[in-house]
Write a protein that holds these residues in place. Sequence first.
Motif, PDB file in Angstrom:
ATOM      1  N   ARG A   1     -17.591   1.932   8.277  1.00 29.72           N
ATOM      2  CA  ARG A   1     -17.528   2.541   9.864  1.00 29.72           C
ATOM      3  C   ARG A   1     -17.755   1.318  10.541  1.00 29.72           C
ATOM      4  NH1 ARG A   1     -21.201   7.353  11.541  1.00 29.72           N
ATOM      5  NH2 ARG A   1     -22.824   5.859  10.743  1.00 29.72           N
ATOM      6  N   GLU A   2     -18.908   0.554  10.413  1.00 25.14           N
ATOM      7  CA  GLU A   2     -19.506  -0.437  11.298  1.00 25.14           C
ATOM      8  C   GLU A   2     -18.624  -1.662  11.378  1.00 25.14           C
ATOM      9  OE1 GLU A   2     -22.329  -0.586  13.132  1.00 25.14           O
ATOM     10  OE2 GLU A   2     -22.221   1.335  12.301  1.00 25.14           O
ATOM     11  N   GLN A   3     -17.578  -1.832  10.058  1.00 23.40           N
ATOM     12  CA  GLN A   3     -16.760  -3.132  10.096  1.00 23.40           C
ATOM     13  C   GLN A   3     -15.499  -2.596  11.028  1.00 23.40           C
ATOM     14  OE1 GLN A   3     -15.375  -4.553   6.485  1.00 23.40           O
ATOM     15  NE2 GLN A   3     -14.979  -6.421   7.132  1.00 23.40           N
ATOM     16  N   LEU A   4     -15.311  -1.235  11.001  1.00 25.75           N
ATOM     17  CA  LEU A   4     -14.049  -1.060  11.566  1.00 25.75           C
ATOM     18  C   LEU A   4     -14.467  -0.741  13.093  1.00 25.75           C
ATOM     19  CD1 LEU A   4     -12.767   1.747   9.194  1.00 25.75           C
ATOM     20  CD2 LEU A   4     -11.754  -0.324   9.861  1.00 25.75           C
TER      21      LEU A   4
ATOM     22  N   ALA B   1       0.765  -1.192  -0.057  1.00 27.73           N
ATOM     23  CA  ALA B   1      -0.073  -0.262   0.131  1.00 27.73           C
ATOM     24  C   ALA B   1       0.826   1.190  -0.160  1.00 27.73           C
ATOM     25  CB  ALA B   1      -0.850   0.040   1.239  1.00 27.73           C
ATOM     26  N   ARG B   2       1.896   1.279   0.756  1.00 24.03           N
ATOM     27  CA  ARG B   2       2.829   2.301   0.815  1.00 24.03           C
ATOM     28  C   ARG B   2       3.512   2.772  -0.648  1.00 24.03           C
ATOM     29  NH1 ARG B   2       6.036   1.254   6.648  1.00 24.03           N
ATOM     30  NH2 ARG B   2       4.598   2.596   7.563  1.00 24.03           N
ATOM     31  N   ASP B   3       3.765   1.457  -1.213  1.00 23.32           N
ATOM     32  CA  ASP B   3       4.303   1.626  -2.589  1.00 23.32           C
ATOM     33  C   ASP B   3       3.245   2.009  -3.746  1.00 23.32           C
ATOM     34  OD1 ASP B   3       6.485   1.040  -4.506  1.00 23.32           O
ATOM     35  OD2 ASP B   3       5.022  -0.526  -5.500  1.00 23.32           O
ATOM     36  N   LEU B   4       1.958   1.516  -3.348  1.00 18.14           N
ATOM     37  CA  LEU B   4       0.891   2.170  -4.499  1.00 18.14           C
ATOM     38  C   LEU B   4       0.459   3.499  -4.264  1.00 18.14           C
ATOM     39  CD1 LEU B   4      -0.866   0.994  -6.867  1.00 18.14           C
ATOM     40  CD2 LEU B   4      -1.955  -0.137  -5.143  1.00 18.14           C
TER      41      LEU B   4
ATOM     42  N   PRO C   1       1.709   6.181  -2.198  1.00 18.30           N
ATOM     43  CA  PRO C   1       2.741   7.056  -1.070  1.00 18.30           C
ATOM     44  C   PRO C   1       2.356   8.187  -0.405  1.00 18.30           C
ATOM     45  CG  PRO C   1       3.558   7.223  -3.423  1.00 18.30           C
ATOM     46  CD  PRO C   1       1.980   6.143  -3.451  1.00 18.30           C
ATOM     47  N   HIS C   2       1.393   8.901  -1.053  1.00 15.42           N
ATOM     48  CA  HIS C   2       1.193  10.272  -0.549  1.00 15.42           C
ATOM     49  C   HIS C   2      -0.062  10.235   0.361  1.00 15.42           C
ATOM     50  CE1 HIS C   2       4.147  11.800  -3.320  1.00 15.42           C
ATOM     51  NE2 HIS C   2       3.543  11.439  -4.142  1.00 15.42           N
ATOM     52  N   LEU C   3      -0.525   9.168   0.652  1.00 20.69           N
ATOM     53  CA  LEU C   3      -1.670   8.930   1.785  1.00 20.69           C
ATOM     54  C   LEU C   3      -1.191   9.560   3.030  1.00 20.69           C
ATOM     55  CD1 LEU C   3      -3.654   5.823   1.104  1.00 20.69           C
ATOM     56  CD2 LEU C   3      -4.122   7.930   0.501  1.00 20.69           C
ATOM     57  N   ASP C   4      -1.996  10.184   3.866  1.00 23.39           N
ATOM     58  CA  ASP C   4      -1.259  10.727   5.134  1.00 23.39           C
ATOM     59  C   ASP C   4      -1.063   9.734   6.143  1.00 23.39           C
ATOM     60  OD1 ASP C   4      -4.224  10.517   5.324  1.00 23.39           O
ATOM     61  OD2 ASP C   4      -4.624  12.021   6.577  1.00 23.39           O
ATOM     62  N   SER C   5      -1.663   8.405   5.969  1.00 24.38           N
ATOM     63  CA  SER C   5      -1.579   7.454   6.870  1.00 24.38           C
ATOM     64  C   SER C   5      -1.775   5.859   5.999  1.00 24.38           C
ATOM     65  CB  SER C   5      -2.792   7.334   7.989  1.00 24.38           C
ATOM     66  OG  SER C   5      -2.671   6.245   8.693  1.00 24.38           O
ATOM     67  N   HIS C   6      -1.110   4.898   6.532  1.00 25.71           N
ATOM     68  CA  HIS C   6      -1.324   3.565   5.572  1.00 25.71           C
ATOM     69  C   HIS C   6      -1.751   2.642   6.690  1.00 25.71           C
ATOM     70  CE1 HIS C   6       1.231   5.892   3.012  1.00 25.71           C
ATOM     71  NE2 HIS C   6       0.547   5.077   1.913  1.00 25.71           N
ATOM     72  N   SER C   7      -2.370   2.937   7.847  1.00 28.50           N
ATOM     73  CA  SER C   7      -2.862   1.955   8.620  1.00 28.50           C
ATOM     74  C   SER C   7      -4.075   1.336   7.981  1.00 28.50           C
ATOM     75  CB  SER C   7      -3.575   2.860   9.849  1.00 28.50           C
ATOM     76  OG  SER C   7      -4.803   3.513   9.523  1.00 28.50           O
ATOM     77  N   LEU C   8      -4.401  -0.007   8.443  1.00 23.83           N
ATOM     78  CA  LEU C   8      -5.462  -0.760   7.791  1.00 23.83           C
ATOM     79  C   LEU C   8      -6.645  -0.113   7.922  1.00 23.83           C
ATOM     80  CD1 LEU C   8      -6.244  -3.467   6.626  1.00 23.83           C
ATOM     81  CD2 LEU C   8      -6.683  -4.467   8.757  1.00 23.83           C
ATOM     82  N   SER C   9      -7.167   0.707   9.030  1.00 21.02           N
ATOM     83  CA  SER C   9      -8.364   1.496   9.114  1.00 21.02           C
ATOM     84  C   SER C   9      -8.543   2.568   8.032  1.00 21.02           C
ATOM     85  CB  SER C   9      -8.485   2.040  10.478  1.00 21.02           C
ATOM     86  OG  SER C   9      -8.516   1.035  11.359  1.00 21.02           O
ATOM     87  N   THR C  10      -7.339   3.340   7.871  1.00 18.21           N
ATOM     88  CA  THR C  10      -7.299   4.327   7.016  1.00 18.21           C
ATOM     89  C   THR C  10      -7.552   3.846   5.545  1.00 18.21           C
ATOM     90  OG1 THR C  10      -5.859   5.726   8.358  1.00 18.21           O
ATOM     91  CG2 THR C  10      -5.851   6.491   5.924  1.00 18.21           C
ATOM     92  N   LEU C  11      -6.660   3.019   5.222  1.00 14.25           N
ATOM     93  CA  LEU C  11      -6.805   2.204   3.745  1.00 14.25           C
ATOM     94  C   LEU C  11      -8.303   1.628   3.563  1.00 14.25           C
ATOM     95  CD1 LEU C  11      -3.203   0.797   3.797  1.00 14.25           C
ATOM     96  CD2 LEU C  11      -4.094   2.389   2.250  1.00 14.25           C
TER      97      LEU C  11
ATOM     98  N   ALA D   1      -7.993  -8.744   3.502  1.00 12.76           N
ATOM     99  CA  ALA D   1      -8.489  -9.437   2.171  1.00 12.76           C
ATOM    100  C   ALA D   1      -9.050  -8.617   1.387  1.00 12.76           C
ATOM    101  CB  ALA D   1      -9.275 -10.515   2.474  1.00 12.76           C
ATOM    102  N   ARG D   2      -9.874  -7.449   1.690  1.00 11.72           N
ATOM    103  CA  ARG D   2     -10.458  -6.420   0.772  1.00 11.72           C
ATOM    104  C   ARG D   2      -9.664  -5.612   0.111  1.00 11.72           C
ATOM    105  NH1 ARG D   2     -15.121  -3.624   3.459  1.00 11.72           N
ATOM    106  NH2 ARG D   2     -16.268  -5.747   3.562  1.00 11.72           N
ATOM    107  N   LEU D   3      -8.657  -5.142   1.071  1.00 11.23           N
ATOM    108  CA  LEU D   3      -7.421  -4.244   0.694  1.00 11.23           C
ATOM    109  C   LEU D   3      -6.548  -4.889  -0.559  1.00 11.23           C
ATOM    110  CD1 LEU D   3      -5.638  -1.714   0.741  1.00 11.23           C
ATOM    111  CD2 LEU D   3      -4.406  -2.852   2.781  1.00 11.23           C
ATOM    112  N   LEU D   4      -6.146  -6.435  -0.066  1.00 13.13           N
ATOM    113  CA  LEU D   4      -5.442  -7.146  -1.007  1.00 13.13           C
ATOM    114  C   LEU D   4      -6.125  -7.312  -2.366  1.00 13.13           C
ATOM    115  CD1 LEU D   4      -2.777  -8.887  -1.307  1.00 13.13           C
ATOM    116  CD2 LEU D   4      -4.334 -10.804  -0.437  1.00 13.13           C
ATOM    117  N   GLN D   5      -7.374  -7.461  -2.469  1.00 17.29           N
ATOM    118  CA  GLN D   5      -8.111  -7.420  -3.632  1.00 17.29           C
ATOM    119  C   GLN D   5      -7.858  -6.356  -4.428  1.00 17.29           C
ATOM    120  OE1 GLN D   5      -9.955 -10.201  -4.953  1.00 17.29           O
ATOM    121  NE2 GLN D   5      -9.814  -8.627  -6.810  1.00 17.29           N
ATOM    122  N   LYS D   6      -7.802  -4.821  -3.940  1.00 17.51           N
ATOM    123  CA  LYS D   6      -7.474  -3.892  -4.592  1.00 17.51           C
ATOM    124  C   LYS D   6      -6.090  -3.913  -5.156  1.00 17.51           C
ATOM    125  CE  LYS D   6     -11.709  -1.784  -4.242  1.00 17.51           C
ATOM    126  NZ  LYS D   6     -12.237  -1.625  -5.461  1.00 17.51           N
TER     127      LYS D   6
END
Length: 232
Positions: free
Chosen positions: A145-148, A118-121, A123-133, A162-167
């Motif tokens: 929000r409900e899932q988080l 995610a950082r490579d893809l 790079p300019h996001l202000d956070s790369h936490s799983l919640s932010t992504l 898994a959802r992030l990995l799909q993207k």
Amino acid sequence: MMLNSLILDTETHALNGLPIEIAYVSVQLDMLGLSLDDSNIYDEYFSLDDDTPIQLSSMAIHHILPQDLQGKVNFRQFRLPQQTVYLIGHNIDYDIQAIARCGQDVRHIKAICTLALARDLWPHLDSHSLSTLSYFISEDYAATREQLRNAHNAKTDILLTARLLQKIIEHYQIHDIEQLYQQSQRARRPRFMPFGKYRGTALTELPLDYAQWLLRQNDLDAYLREALEQLF
């Protein structure tokens, strides 16, 4: 579904501590994309030795209480499925180190890190936490929000991963788990600064004195060190 590729997450009793919750789900990656059986998720609590308390700072993150661990098998009993080769996770090195403390042999494991990808893809996001992504890739903020609300529950986190990995695999057009591993290895050598006052700056644009200062730090991430040494 084969169990050689797992998305893994752990919750620990302290920072860099012992695992008290471990969850994983098997995944398959081929020309049809990423698939997983979310009805067959492994998710278990594990007890600690009697004199090992859960640190309050960790409890405040994952909300696992001492009574949740009563009657559970000791963490040292955990073992991965024997055929496991690839472990996927957000900052997966943390989780691999956690299960290694159980006595699990991890020397053969090939780690795939969605945080590095995610950082490579992006790079300019202000956070790369799983919640932010999760919000970043979301098409429905309210549902996300409900899932988080259950974030830092290991089972929830593997589904978010898994959802992030799909993207990520859609972007890179990856159709093979070994190809994904190689992409993760490349991503671990960052092209942009992942932290500090130059966060998001291309490594090629870093001031020379700052790069040299970083290289003098004994605790510098090995992949960042390798990337800087190639440039400077």
